[in-house]
Scaffold this motif. Sequence first.
Motif, PDB file in Angstrom:
ATOM      1  N   ALA A   1      11.516 -48.970  47.643  1.00 23.40           N
ATOM      2  CA  ALA A   1      12.143 -48.240  46.544  1.00 23.40           C
ATOM      3  C   ALA A   1      13.666 -48.243  46.692  1.00 23.40           C
ATOM      4  O   ALA A   1      14.398 -48.452  45.720  1.00 23.40           O
TER       5      ALA A   1
ATOM      6  N   THR B   1      15.122 -51.565  45.780  1.00 20.12           N
ATOM      7  CA  THR B   1      15.158 -51.720  44.319  1.00 20.12           C
ATOM      8  C   THR B   1      16.331 -50.937  43.735  1.00 20.12           C
ATOM      9  O   THR B   1      17.036 -51.436  42.854  1.00 20.12           O
ATOM     10  N   LEU B   2      16.569 -49.740  44.226  1.00 18.93           N
ATOM     11  CA  LEU B   2      17.707 -48.947  43.762  1.00 18.93           C
ATOM     12  C   LEU B   2      19.038 -49.640  44.055  1.00 18.93           C
ATOM     13  O   LEU B   2      19.967 -49.578  43.259  1.00 18.93           O
TER      14      LEU B   2
ATOM     15  N   GLY C   1      13.054 -54.242  39.106  1.00 18.09           N
ATOM     16  CA  GLY C   1      11.962 -53.375  38.662  1.00 18.09           C
ATOM     17  C   GLY C   1      12.257 -51.909  38.886  1.00 18.09           C
ATOM     18  O   GLY C   1      13.354 -51.502  39.250  1.00 18.09           O
ATOM     19  N   ASP C   2      11.209 -51.113  38.683  1.00 15.88           N
ATOM     20  CA  ASP C   2      11.283 -49.668  38.857  1.00 15.88           C
ATOM     21  C   ASP C   2      11.046 -49.327  40.329  1.00 15.88           C
ATOM     22  O   ASP C   2      10.068 -49.793  40.924  1.00 15.88           O
ATOM     23  N   PRO C   3      11.910 -48.521  40.942  1.00 17.17           N
ATOM     24  CA  PRO C   3      11.757 -48.208  42.368  1.00 17.17           C
ATOM     25  C   PRO C   3      10.415 -47.565  42.726  1.00 17.17           C
ATOM     26  O   PRO C   3       9.795 -47.936  43.718  1.00 17.17           O
ATOM     27  N   CYS C   4       9.973 -46.610  41.905  1.00 19.16           N
ATOM     28  CA  CYS C   4       8.714 -45.928  42.221  1.00 19.16           C
ATOM     29  C   CYS C   4       7.513 -46.849  42.019  1.00 19.16           C
ATOM     30  O   CYS C   4       6.532 -46.773  42.769  1.00 19.16           O
ATOM     31  N   SER C   5       7.595 -47.732  41.034  1.00 16.77           N
ATOM     32  CA  SER C   5       6.510 -48.702  40.843  1.00 16.77           C
ATOM     33  C   SER C   5       6.437 -49.657  42.022  1.00 16.77           C
ATOM     34  O   SER C   5       5.350 -50.008  42.493  1.00 16.77           O
ATOM     35  N   ARG C   6       7.601 -50.078  42.501  1.00 22.42           N
ATOM     36  CA  ARG C   6       7.638 -50.978  43.656  1.00 22.42           C
ATOM     37  C   ARG C   6       7.072 -50.290  44.891  1.00 22.42           C
ATOM     38  O   ARG C   6       6.322 -50.888  45.658  1.00 22.42           O
TER      39      ARG C   6
ATOM     40  N   CYS D   1       7.346 -39.581  44.208  1.00 25.74           N
ATOM     41  CA  CYS D   1       8.475 -40.486  44.403  1.00 25.74           C
ATOM     42  C   CYS D   1       9.692 -39.824  43.761  1.00 25.74           C
ATOM     43  O   CYS D   1       9.735 -39.652  42.547  1.00 25.74           O
TER      44      CYS D   1
ATOM     45  N   ILE E   1      13.874 -39.797  43.319  1.00 23.56           N
ATOM     46  CA  ILE E   1      15.074 -40.605  43.409  1.00 23.56           C
ATOM     47  C   ILE E   1      16.285 -39.680  43.287  1.00 23.56           C
ATOM     48  O   ILE E   1      16.374 -38.877  42.357  1.00 23.56           O
TER      49      ILE E   1
END
Length: 105
Positions: free
Chosen positions: A45, A48-49, A55-60, A75, A77
């Motif tokens: 996550a 990703t940030l 993509g989306d950090p929480c999805s990753r 999750c 952020i």
Amino acid sequence: MAGSIATAGVVCAVGIAAAALVGIGAAAAESQRAAGIADAAALAAADTLAGFAAGDPCSRAGEIAAAQAGSVTACDIDGLIATVTIETRFGAIPVTAIARAGPPL
């Protein structure tokens, strides 16, 4: 005769103690596995940030946890810091771990 009954009792007690220790060891190992999954998910996550992954950090984080038989239950952020809570199962018992990742301060 009394000696063999006492010996059988001692053998049974040792067997029960050994079985209990194996169960405790397995639970400790699952706890450490859950911590590792949470670490990996939080790092994914945070990457990703930071723009190292798309993509989306929480999805990753969810993808990483699912690949290791875990699930993300929370999750959060905060800027470039990701805090991820995951859950795995030890038999019927849920095991939860939390990890935070982000840039160095």
